[in-house]
Write a protein that holds these residues in place. Structure first.
Motif, PDB file in Angstrom:
ATOM      1  N   MET A 207       1.126  -0.733   0.302  1.00 53.01           N
ATOM      2  CA  MET A 207       0.235  -0.213   0.293  1.00 53.01           C
ATOM      3  C   MET A 207       0.713   1.044  -0.024  1.00 53.01           C
ATOM      4  O   MET A 207       1.917   1.106   1.033  1.00 53.01           O
ATOM      5  N   ASN A 208       0.769   2.545  -0.963  1.00 50.82           N
ATOM      6  CA  ASN A 208       1.499   3.328  -1.454  1.00 50.82           C
ATOM      7  C   ASN A 208       0.648   4.436  -0.720  1.00 50.82           C
ATOM      8  O   ASN A 208      -0.464   4.704  -0.960  1.00 50.82           O
ATOM      9  N   ASN A 209       1.497   5.670  -0.710  1.00 52.15           N
ATOM     10  CA  ASN A 209       0.331   7.176  -0.305  1.00 52.15           C
ATOM     11  C   ASN A 209       2.348   7.855  -0.832  1.00 52.15           C
ATOM     12  O   ASN A 209       3.481   7.916  -0.470  1.00 52.15           O
ATOM     13  N   TRP A 239      -3.708  -1.631  -7.197  1.00 46.79           N
ATOM     14  CA  TRP A 239      -5.382  -0.520  -7.375  1.00 46.79           C
ATOM     15  C   TRP A 239      -5.140   0.617  -6.893  1.00 46.79           C
ATOM     16  O   TRP A 239      -3.858   1.073  -6.445  1.00 46.79           O
ATOM     17  N   ALA A 240      -5.113   1.648  -7.907  1.00 45.17           N
ATOM     18  CA  ALA A 240      -5.037   3.634  -8.082  1.00 45.17           C
ATOM     19  C   ALA A 240      -5.934   4.360  -7.914  1.00 45.17           C
ATOM     20  O   ALA A 240      -6.910   4.476  -8.715  1.00 45.17           O
ATOM     21  N   ASP A 241      -5.927   5.422  -7.141  1.00 44.86           N
ATOM     22  CA  ASP A 241      -7.090   7.043  -7.558  1.00 44.86           C
ATOM     23  C   ASP A 241      -6.562   6.811  -8.920  1.00 44.86           C
ATOM     24  O   ASP A 241      -5.378   6.550  -9.623  1.00 44.86           O
ATOM     25  N   ARG A 300      -2.154  11.173  -3.719  1.00 41.50           N
ATOM     26  CA  ARG A 300      -2.305   9.811  -4.733  1.00 41.50           C
ATOM     27  C   ARG A 300      -2.590   8.549  -4.039  1.00 41.50           C
ATOM     28  O   ARG A 300      -1.122   9.192  -2.829  1.00 41.50           O
ATOM     29  N   ARG A 301      -3.134   7.904  -3.517  1.00 38.94           N
ATOM     30  CA  ARG A 301      -2.328   6.277  -3.658  1.00 38.94           C
ATOM     31  C   ARG A 301      -2.725   5.278  -3.991  1.00 38.94           C
ATOM     32  O   ARG A 301      -3.456   5.642  -5.043  1.00 38.94           O
TER      33      ARG A 301
END
Length: 368
Positions: A207-209, A239-241, A300-301
């Motif tokens: 999971m990235n921020n 999955w991404a914004d 952005r996530r």
């Protein structure tokens, strides 16, 4: 919102691609439900074409419930919204691919052996969970490759962090396994061919921020959210914004902006699939360049589910994908050998010397 945006510009010293780059959309609902043979054949053929030409696919009809996605996004916001010192309590040593990674503690380009100008420079923060030794009772698996998870103590999000993340983890894993079923059909293999390589797959959800607290990153010069790299394993479910940032390296050496279409998951292939297919299917180089609006990094996530195969599996080029003389660009490799070299680059700063083909593509695009 459109599935992709492409521009002709110079960003970070590299050309951003011309109009015409396109990430195809493939409906896999025939593999999720009880689709007939014709519908499955059409989906497999469409995916095969995308895998040979782009290496990225917009997948719809995946069946992940909306409430699972909403709960997952809420949980990400809860964790990444914690103070930095609180998040650091869940940091693990570089060799343990679990827990929290603060900004500028990794460099994805080193997984290809491409040394960035200032070493560990990717500014994203991340939290990793994955399948652990305890998920496979009765198997004598190495703890180094299947470490136990580190879960936050805080009750984050409406459903709680662990429950919400676990719910999405299970769904993403289901999508990944559905895709390997499709892969066997697309490559003309016997049904379930890849099952023999994925019974205790090394699967990790990262999971990235990218929207960090003010002052966490100096907005001077060219910023790298996540350096140019290929993914390591079989297939990645992303999955991404719907926010610009992800860029894919085109065959012409251009960088192309890509974001998920409405309701879609982005799918890309990893190095092990490229090895199996002798590059008939592409493990495409990609990176994240942060969108900056009015001097601030735009929110952005993203979350990448990596389906990487059994640690003891041997990956050798499929007979149907070898060159005319029976040879391959890739020697056989175990999943363990491949993953450990890649992770030593990205997390521990040890440049990977076994990724010459991928590194050459990055360097040709002016990414260093």
């Amino acid at each position: 919102m459109t599935s992709e945006t492409t521009t002709e510009a110079v960003r970070g010293g590299a050309r951003v691609g011309p109009d015409g780059f396109h990430v195809p959309t493939v409906d896999i609902s025939a593999y999720v439900g009880e689709g007939d043979a014709a519908a499955r054949a059409a989906a497999a053929a469409a995916f095969d074409e995308a895998a040979r030409t782009v290496g990225f696919v917009q997948v719809v009809g995946h069946g992940v419930p909306d409430d699972v996605l909403r709960g997952f996004a809420d949980a990400l916001d809860g964790f990444f919204g914690l103070p930095l010192e609180a998040k650091k309590a869940y940091r693990t040593p570089p060799e343990v691919n679990r827990g929290y990674s603060p900004p500028k503690t990794e460099s994805l380009s080193l997984s290809l052996g491409v040394a960035p100008s200032n070493r560990m420079h990717d500014f994203f923060e991340a939290f990793n969970v994955g399948l652990a030794v305890s998920d496979f009772p009765g198997l004598d698996l190495p703890l180094a490759d299947y470490p136990e998870n580190v879960w936050p103590d805080e009750d984050l999000g409406a459903a709680g962090f662990r429950a919400a993340v676990s719910a999405y983890f299970d769904e993403a894993g289901r999508v990944a396994r559905t895709l390997t079923t499709l892969f066997a059909d697309a490559l003309g293999l016997e049904p379930g061919y890849f099952d023999a390589f994925t019974g205790h797959s090394v699967d990790v959800l990262r999971m990235n921020n990218y929207a960090l607290e003010p002052g966490a990153v100096e907005l001077d010069g060219d910023l790298t959210g996540m350096g140019a790299h290929t993914d390591y394993g079989i297939v990645t479910v992303l999955w991404a914004d719907q926010v610009a940032g992800l860029q894919v390296l085109g065959a012409d050496g251009s960088w192309n902006d890509v974001m998920p279409a409405d309701g879609a998951l982005l799918i890309n292939l990893g190095d092990l699939m490229a090895r199996w297919t002798n590059d008939h299917w592409m493990s495409t180089v990609h990176r994240v360049k942060p969108p900056i609006v009015d001097g601030t990094i735009r929110r952005r996530r993203s979350a990448a589910y990596f389906h990487d195969g059994d640690i003891d599996a041997v990956v050798a080029t499929l007979p149907t994908c070898r060159d005319a003389d029976g040879t391959s660009a890739y020697p056989p490799v175990t999943v363990a050998e491949h993953l450990r070299a890649k992770l030593a680059g990205s997390r521990a700063g040890v440049a990977n010397a076994a990724a010459a083909r991928e590194a050459a593509r990055v360097l040709a695009a002016g990414e260093a």
